[in-house]
Motif scaffolding. Sequence first.
Motif, PDB file in Angstrom:
ATOM      1  N   PHE B  21       0.829  -1.201   0.000  1.00  0.00           N
ATOM      2  CA  PHE B  21       0.000   0.000   0.000  1.00  0.00           C
ATOM      3  C   PHE B  21       0.869   1.258   0.000  1.00  0.00           C
ATOM      4  CE2 PHE B  21      -2.028   3.416   2.443  1.00  0.00           C
ATOM      5  CZ  PHE B  21      -3.053   3.697   1.568  1.00  0.00           C
ATOM      6  N   LEU B  22       1.888   1.262   0.863  1.00  0.00           N
ATOM      7  CA  LEU B  22       2.760   2.445   0.933  1.00  0.00           C
ATOM      8  C   LEU B  22       3.465   2.675  -0.395  1.00  0.00           C
ATOM      9  CD1 LEU B  22       4.239   2.088   4.518  1.00  0.00           C
ATOM     10  CD2 LEU B  22       2.569   3.752   3.699  1.00  0.00           C
ATOM     11  N   THR B  23       3.824   1.560  -1.051  1.00  0.00           N
ATOM     12  CA  THR B  23       4.473   1.693  -2.352  1.00  0.00           C
ATOM     13  C   THR B  23       3.523   2.300  -3.371  1.00  0.00           C
ATOM     14  OG1 THR B  23       5.653  -0.300  -1.794  1.00  0.00           O
ATOM     15  CG2 THR B  23       5.788   0.431  -4.062  1.00  0.00           C
ATOM     16  N   MET B  24       2.276   1.824  -3.299  1.00  0.00           N
ATOM     17  CA  MET B  24       1.277   2.321  -4.242  1.00  0.00           C
ATOM     18  C   MET B  24       0.955   3.786  -4.011  1.00  0.00           C
ATOM     19  SD  MET B  24      -1.698  -0.473  -4.397  1.00  0.00           S
ATOM     20  CE  MET B  24      -1.366  -2.196  -4.504  1.00  0.00           C
ATOM     21  N   LEU B  25       1.150   4.234  -2.764  1.00  0.00           N
ATOM     22  CA  LEU B  25       0.690   5.566  -2.380  1.00  0.00           C
ATOM     23  C   LEU B  25       1.208   6.640  -3.334  1.00  0.00           C
ATOM     24  CD1 LEU B  25      -1.163   6.419  -0.160  1.00  0.00           C
ATOM     25  CD2 LEU B  25       0.803   7.017   1.235  1.00  0.00           C
ATOM     26  N   GLY B  26       2.476   6.507  -3.714  1.00  0.00           N
ATOM     27  CA  GLY B  26       3.049   7.485  -4.635  1.00  0.00           C
ATOM     28  C   GLY B  26       2.263   7.546  -5.932  1.00  0.00           C
ATOM     29  N   ILE B  27       1.950   6.363  -6.469  1.00  0.00           N
ATOM     30  CA  ILE B  27       1.196   6.307  -7.724  1.00  0.00           C
ATOM     31  C   ILE B  27      -0.230   6.800  -7.490  1.00  0.00           C
ATOM     32  CG2 ILE B  27       0.327   4.748  -9.506  1.00  0.00           C
ATOM     33  CD1 ILE B  27       3.256   4.997  -9.755  1.00  0.00           C
ATOM     34  N   ILE B  28      -0.801   6.420  -6.331  1.00  0.00           N
ATOM     35  CA  ILE B  28      -2.179   6.840  -6.033  1.00  0.00           C
ATOM     36  C   ILE B  28      -2.257   8.365  -6.039  1.00  0.00           C
ATOM     37  CG2 ILE B  28      -3.951   6.930  -4.221  1.00  0.00           C
ATOM     38  CD1 ILE B  28      -3.059   4.113  -3.390  1.00  0.00           C
ATOM     39  N   ILE B  29      -1.321   8.993  -5.334  1.00  0.00           N
ATOM     40  CA  ILE B  29      -1.337  10.454  -5.254  1.00  0.00           C
ATOM     41  C   ILE B  29      -1.084  11.056  -6.632  1.00  0.00           C
ATOM     42  CG2 ILE B  29      -0.132  12.463  -4.298  1.00  0.00           C
ATOM     43  CD1 ILE B  29       0.299  10.767  -1.752  1.00  0.00           C
ATOM     44  N   GLY B  30      -0.116  10.489  -7.340  1.00  0.00           N
ATOM     45  CA  GLY B  30       0.213  11.021  -8.665  1.00  0.00           C
ATOM     46  C   GLY B  30      -0.971  10.954  -9.613  1.00  0.00           C
ATOM     47  N   SER B  33      -3.980  13.103  -8.469  1.00  0.00           N
ATOM     48  CA  SER B  33      -3.898  14.544  -8.713  1.00  0.00           C
ATOM     49  C   SER B  33      -3.989  14.862 -10.203  1.00  0.00           C
ATOM     50  CB  SER B  33      -2.641  15.142  -8.081  1.00  0.00           C
ATOM     51  OG  SER B  33      -1.523  14.387  -8.403  1.00  0.00           O
ATOM     52  N   VAL B  34      -3.383  14.008 -11.037  1.00  0.00           N
ATOM     53  CA  VAL B  34      -3.496  14.260 -12.480  1.00  0.00           C
ATOM     54  C   VAL B  34      -4.963  14.200 -12.900  1.00  0.00           C
ATOM     55  CG1 VAL B  34      -2.999  13.328 -14.768  1.00  0.00           C
ATOM     56  CG2 VAL B  34      -1.189  13.461 -13.076  1.00  0.00           C
ATOM     57  N   ILE B  35      -5.643  13.144 -12.464  1.00  0.00           N
ATOM     58  CA  ILE B  35      -7.058  12.976 -12.843  1.00  0.00           C
ATOM     59  C   ILE B  35      -7.881  14.160 -12.341  1.00  0.00           C
ATOM     60  CG2 ILE B  35      -9.140  11.640 -12.285  1.00  0.00           C
ATOM     61  CD1 ILE B  35      -7.717  10.178 -14.320  1.00  0.00           C
ATOM     62  N   GLY B 285      -1.386  19.732 -14.914  1.00  0.00           N
ATOM     63  CA  GLY B 285      -1.416  18.271 -14.978  1.00  0.00           C
ATOM     64  C   GLY B 285      -0.019  17.705 -15.175  1.00  0.00           C
ATOM     65  N   GLY B 286       0.767  18.387 -15.987  1.00  0.00           N
ATOM     66  CA  GLY B 286       2.141  17.954 -16.217  1.00  0.00           C
ATOM     67  C   GLY B 286       2.967  17.998 -14.947  1.00  0.00           C
ATOM     68  N   ILE B 287       2.760  19.076 -14.163  1.00  0.00           N
ATOM     69  CA  ILE B 287       3.493  19.174 -12.892  1.00  0.00           C
ATOM     70  C   ILE B 287       3.065  18.034 -11.969  1.00  0.00           C
ATOM     71  CG2 ILE B 287       3.814  20.582 -10.827  1.00  0.00           C
ATOM     72  CD1 ILE B 287       3.470  23.032 -12.707  1.00  0.00           C
ATOM     73  N   ALA B 288       1.749  17.760 -11.965  1.00  0.00           N
ATOM     74  CA  ALA B 288       1.260  16.663 -11.125  1.00  0.00           C
ATOM     75  C   ALA B 288       1.851  15.339 -11.587  1.00  0.00           C
ATOM     76  CB  ALA B 288      -0.260  16.605 -11.165  1.00  0.00           C
ATOM     77  N   ALA B 289       2.088  15.234 -12.902  1.00  0.00           N
ATOM     78  CA  ALA B 289       2.627  13.985 -13.435  1.00  0.00           C
ATOM     79  C   ALA B 289       4.028  13.708 -12.894  1.00  0.00           C
ATOM     80  CB  ALA B 289       2.642  14.016 -14.958  1.00  0.00           C
ATOM     81  N   SER B 291       4.837  13.868  -9.900  1.00  0.00           N
ATOM     82  CA  SER B 291       4.677  13.041  -8.708  1.00  0.00           C
ATOM     83  C   SER B 291       4.561  11.562  -9.076  1.00  0.00           C
ATOM     84  CB  SER B 291       3.469  13.493  -7.895  1.00  0.00           C
ATOM     85  OG  SER B 291       2.301  13.359  -8.652  1.00  0.00           O
ATOM     86  N   LEU B 292       4.107  11.313 -10.310  1.00  0.00           N
ATOM     87  CA  LEU B 292       4.069   9.926 -10.794  1.00  0.00           C
ATOM     88  C   LEU B 292       5.472   9.355 -10.911  1.00  0.00           C
ATOM     89  CD1 LEU B 292       1.485   9.619 -13.657  1.00  0.00           C
ATOM     90  CD2 LEU B 292       1.631   8.353 -11.542  1.00  0.00           C
ATOM     91  N   LEU B 293       6.377  10.214 -11.352  1.00  0.00           N
ATOM     92  CA  LEU B 293       7.774   9.811 -11.482  1.00  0.00           C
ATOM     93  C   LEU B 293       8.301   9.394 -10.116  1.00  0.00           C
ATOM     94  CD1 LEU B 293       9.833  10.004 -13.894  1.00  0.00           C
ATOM     95  CD2 LEU B 293      10.752  11.969 -12.672  1.00  0.00           C
ATOM     96  N   VAL B 294       7.970  10.239  -9.107  1.00  0.00           N
ATOM     97  CA  VAL B 294       8.404   9.944  -7.747  1.00  0.00           C
ATOM     98  C   VAL B 294       7.814   8.604  -7.301  1.00  0.00           C
ATOM     99  CG1 VAL B 294       8.392  10.763  -5.376  1.00  0.00           C
ATOM    100  CG2 VAL B 294       8.583  12.393  -7.241  1.00  0.00           C
ATOM    101  N   GLY B 295       6.522   8.409  -7.623  1.00  0.00           N
ATOM    102  CA  GLY B 295       5.873   7.147  -7.283  1.00  0.00           C
ATOM    103  C   GLY B 295       6.571   5.968  -7.942  1.00  0.00           C
ATOM    104  N   GLY B 296       6.957   6.157  -9.195  1.00  0.00           N
ATOM    105  CA  GLY B 296       7.661   5.103  -9.925  1.00  0.00           C
ATOM    106  C   GLY B 296       8.975   4.738  -9.270  1.00  0.00           C
TER     107      GLY B 296
END
Lengths: 255, 406
Positions: B21-30, B33-35, B285-289, B291-296
């Motif tokens: 779950f904690l690992t997913m959290l980064g992707i969840i937030i990313g 926020s993009v959506i 949206g790009g800036i929010a994306a 955070s996806l990188l961080v999640g990755g």
Amino acid sequence: MKRFGALKKRPEPWETDELIRLENLVKIYDMGALKVLGLKQINLTIRRGEFVAVMGQSGSGKSTLMNILGCLDRPTSGHYYLDGADTGEMTAGELSAVRNRKIGFVFQSFNLIPRTSALKNVELPMTYGRRPKKERRERAMELLARVGLETRWSHMPNELSGGQRQRVAIARALANEPPLILADEPTGNLDTAASEEIMELFSGLHDEGVTVVVVTHEEEIAAFTGRIIRFRDGEIISDETNPCPRRKGGGERCC
Amino acid sequence: MLLENMQMAFHAIRANKMRSFLTMLGIIIGIGSVISIVSIGDTMRSLFAGLYKDVGLTQTYVSIGYWIDDVRESDYFTMDELDRIREVFGSRIAYMDSSAYLSGEARAGENSVKFEFSGVDYNYQQVQPVRLLYGRYLNEGDVKGRRGNAVMEAAGAERLFGTQNAVGKTFRTDVYGTVTEFTVVGVYEREMNAFQKLMTGSGSDTGQAFIPWTLLTWPNDRFYQCHLFADESMTAAELDRFYRELTYYVAKIKNRNPEDLYVYTATEEMNQLDSIMGGLSAAVGGIAAISLLVGGIGIMNIMLVSVTERTREIGIRKALGATTRDVMIQFLTESAILSACGGIIGILLGGGAVVLGGFLLGLEVVVKPSVVVLAVTFSAAVGVFFGMYPASKAAKADPIEALRYE
């Protein structure tokens, strides 16, 4: 099954009764500045259906031999023919297929996949052998029944005793009906009673014609087999038949 | 085999719930926020499009350019000129007035209420419909005869006269310095959607009323601008041609160059606004994306830990006949599923937040399916990309070493 093509390079493996042939096998461990000689010029033949014990002190080279026989490691020089095919010419993928189809491993520390049921563990070699799911499940249940654990199929490894775990491991080793069972100190972590049960299982397999190679340093264990090969310092120092192998409960067949 | 890999992956993910779950959290937030940002942007765009539709997309103003210094008297429009324009363009002009506008105190007896008076033609009702509660709309006679009649908005009428049914009542107000008396001939109610209310603000205590545009002629019976609604049934190309011809015609009768005229169209303004908003939401949206990188990277980190922890398991699998590829695919599947699950939860949370917010504000929100599909695909791709290194590390493990690993 194209990926197994290389196994059939030599035309008549099934016509000979040789399962394993080692020719001038040398293994040198390269530790940078230091080179350690693991095996010196081993020549050895094991026929189909033999029950063999490989004995020796630690560092004698028996584990090195085991790794090479199991296609987990390659010799530095020399040849290892398994079921008629030269393993030295095989790619990594072909060696994986050989481990999957030709060899069943039994380890000292059982090596079941944690948090995975006994049934799933037994199914695993068949999964990698791409066998259909239904067939896998049925065969795995049969094998568990054979080692007397059909009621424990859903148990996780940590819910089983040492002897039970090793029986699951043996069922797993038999999954793809390999011609060779390699057991590396299979009773090393077991008490005497469980050890005898495990060895009796191997004796039973031997009776059915499966080739079993057991690495051990215990004479009582080796006594179950029909041929005892002793190693010291990377060399075979003796290779003798055991005319009257032990059976569980002391019943000795031929003496 | 794919199914087995997915089962194994879910198994491994379940075995370590908290960590997964904690690992997913980064992707969840990313993804969340993009959506939500993209959806908020799309919602705003659709609201503005709706607003412009209400205002009238074909609404057009033509006047002398505000950048012109030597404004002549002839630059103002006369009644005749407006009639000529109407004749020349015929049915292509749905409605026309001068968009004259007056704000002042309306007085009736003791009461005095601030009012905004719009000068309109009698057929304004056709392009900007309102719901009449009492009385009638302005008619041709009111406009042509320059009668002091007014159609008043209900809330203003209530404030000024104490009743919504103010038909027949009179009030006085200053028109260009002259006190003029008006009679209320109709009362209407304005229907606004939530967004318009939001934009107008509910605290407005200024009344609204329509009066004949012919009353608001200043200076000297002239009009500063020509305000019209083009026929909405025209295609974009026809509309374009109409605007061009209109500009040239007005320039001709005014003896001006077409460039000296200021032509404002709502369509153009809406398109500009739409592209600004589109660009803005893409940028945020790009800036929010990021955070996806961080999640990755978080996924890569955990997968590396997991590979190390499961070294022995990898050794066992290899001894049992798993190929390098089998192991690689197993771990890739795991990280892709981890990431895609995060993506799906992120969509539910982000989309849910937007829908909930829209519900609370009473707005209709837009969550585009294409954005959702893109987000899931992207998150799975992030999982595969960042899972690549740990998976290849696992696949390359030496089985002997791996089996010996404690």
